[in-house]
Scaffold this motif. Structure first.
Motif, short mmCIF file in Angstrom:
data_model
loop_
_atom_site.label_atom_id
_atom_site.label_comp_id
_atom_site.label_asym_id
_atom_site.label_seq_id
_atom_site.Cartn_x
_atom_site.Cartn_y
_atom_site.Cartn_z
N LYS A 37 0.76 -0.22 1.50
CA LYS A 37 0.67 -1.60 1.98
C LYS A 37 -0.77 -2.08 2.02
O LYS A 37 -1.71 -1.34 1.76
N VAL A 38 -0.92 -3.36 2.36
CA VAL A 38 -2.23 -3.97 2.58
C VAL A 38 -2.41 -4.21 4.07
O VAL A 38 -1.48 -4.65 4.75
N ALA A 97 -4.38 -17.03 5.47
CA ALA A 97 -3.03 -17.34 4.96
C ALA A 97 -2.94 -17.29 3.43
O ALA A 97 -1.98 -16.70 2.91
N PRO A 98 -3.86 -17.88 2.67
CA PRO A 98 -3.74 -17.78 1.21
C PRO A 98 -3.79 -16.35 0.68
O PRO A 98 -2.98 -15.99 -0.18
N PRO A 99 -4.71 -15.50 1.17
CA PRO A 99 -4.67 -14.10 0.70
C PRO A 99 -3.36 -13.41 1.07
O PRO A 99 -2.81 -12.64 0.26
N TYR A 100 -2.86 -13.67 2.27
CA TYR A 100 -1.57 -13.10 2.67
C TYR A 100 -0.48 -13.50 1.68
O TYR A 100 0.32 -12.67 1.24
N HIS A 101 -0.47 -14.78 1.31
CA HIS A 101 0.52 -15.27 0.34
C HIS A 101 0.38 -14.54 -1.00
O HIS A 101 1.40 -14.16 -1.60
N ILE A 102 -0.84 -14.34 -1.45
CA ILE A 102 -1.05 -13.63 -2.72
C ILE A 102 -0.49 -12.22 -2.64
O ILE A 102 0.22 -11.77 -3.56
N PHE A 103 -0.77 -11.52 -1.57
CA PHE A 103 -0.28 -10.15 -1.43
C PHE A 103 1.25 -10.09 -1.43
O PHE A 103 1.85 -9.32 -2.18
N VAL A 104 1.89 -10.90 -0.59
CA VAL A 104 3.35 -10.81 -0.48
C VAL A 104 4.04 -11.32 -1.75
O VAL A 104 5.09 -10.82 -2.14
N HIS A 106 3.06 -10.87 -4.65
CA HIS A 106 2.97 -9.79 -5.64
C HIS A 106 3.75 -8.56 -5.19
O HIS A 106 3.63 -7.48 -5.80
N GLY A 107 4.54 -8.70 -4.15
CA GLY A 107 5.45 -7.64 -3.75
C GLY A 107 4.92 -6.62 -2.77
O GLY A 107 5.56 -5.59 -2.53
N PHE A 108 3.76 -6.90 -2.15
CA PHE A 108 3.18 -5.94 -1.22
C PHE A 108 3.53 -6.27 0.23
O PHE A 108 3.49 -7.43 0.64
N ASP A 109 3.85 -5.24 0.98
CA ASP A 109 4.00 -5.41 2.42
C ASP A 109 2.61 -5.54 3.04
O ASP A 109 1.65 -4.91 2.58
N VAL A 110 2.52 -6.35 4.10
CA VAL A 110 1.24 -6.59 4.75
C VAL A 110 1.37 -6.36 6.25
O VAL A 110 2.32 -6.83 6.87
#
Length: 248
Positions: A25-26, A52-59, A61-65
């Motif tokens: 995860k991230v 919020a924008p980085p969080y959106h990018i991570f999720v 792309h399929g990553f849990d945060v």
């Protein structure tokens, strides 16, 4: 013959799964601060547009945060939820995750391939000197992970030390706010409320500080030895994407 094929396929299945690694995860690091502790209560909340924008990018792309903060629990944000920030709050559970942040003692660094720290002045007060969070960051990095920072988030890695005693930022180009900005703006009373100045602290600890004086592109993202950084507000999401590109 059918029995032999079945045995071979079963053996291949277990062999593959025995060596498969879990999907790491991230971890997003946020501050618990609301103000700077001064009588005028200058704002020290996290900057929503750098989280919020980085969080959106991570999720997306399929990553849990997961979120971590010095005290755990609720973290506060400044800025109105516009654009992708509004979207990720409504549809991707951003605030639910952020306001359920873990405390450092609840985090196993082995669960994460990357750590991201957003901006807002808060990190300068309760993350920049938090040894438990520093230990998480250094563990992820020394395991081959990626570290990303946006805005004042670089303050969160400026003092991190590695297992060899050297600073994480030593010898690396790291973007962060310049002294000239901090001392000329009213945000922190011309810098007088701050525990340190980011540019000075980065250079003191061996980094090659990058900012609007050295970066021609005003949306620049700097990647150096698995640390991705920007000082520019619109580029926080780009840091997340570059982290994914570098993912081991």
């Amino acid at each position: 013959m059918k029995l032999l094929i079945t045995i071979l396929l079963t053996a291949a299945f277990f062999a593959t799964n025995a060596i498969a690694e879990p999907n790491k995860k991230v971890l997003i690091v946020a501050s618990n601060m609301v103000d700077m502790g001064d009588p005028e209560k200058h704002d020290a909340r996290n900057n929503l547009w750098e989280f919020a924008p980085p969080y959106h990018i991570f999720v997306s792309h399929g990553f849990d945060v997961d979120f971590v903060s010095p005290k755990g629990g609720e973290v506060r944000f400044m800025m109105d939820p516009l654009g992708i920030s509004s979207y990720t709050i409504k549809y991707e559970g951003f605030l639910d995750k952020a306001n359920s942040s873990f405390s450092p003692s609840q985090i196993d660094p082995n669960d994460y391939w990357g750590v991201f720290i957003g901006g807002g002045y808060g990190v300068m007060f309760d993350v920049a000197d938090n040894k438990k969070i520093h230990s998480i960051i250094s563990s992820v990095y020394e395991s081959g992970g990626i570290i990303g920072v946006g805005g004042h988030g670089s303050a969160g890695i400026a003092n991190v030390t590695l297992s060899n005693g050297e600073f994480l930022v030593k010898g690396k180009k790291i973007a962060g706010f310049p002294n000239s900005t901090e001392t000329s703006k009213s945000w922190a009373k011309q810098g007088t409320l701050l525990p340190f100045l980011i540019e000075s602290q980065l250079n003191k600890n061996g980094a090659i500080a990058q900012n609007k004086k050295t970066l021609k592109d005003k949306h620049a993202v700097v990647a150096d030895q698995r640390i991705v950084s920007t000082m520019f507000l619109p580029s926080a999401a780009l840091v997340a994407k570059e982290m994914i590109i570098l993912k081991p």
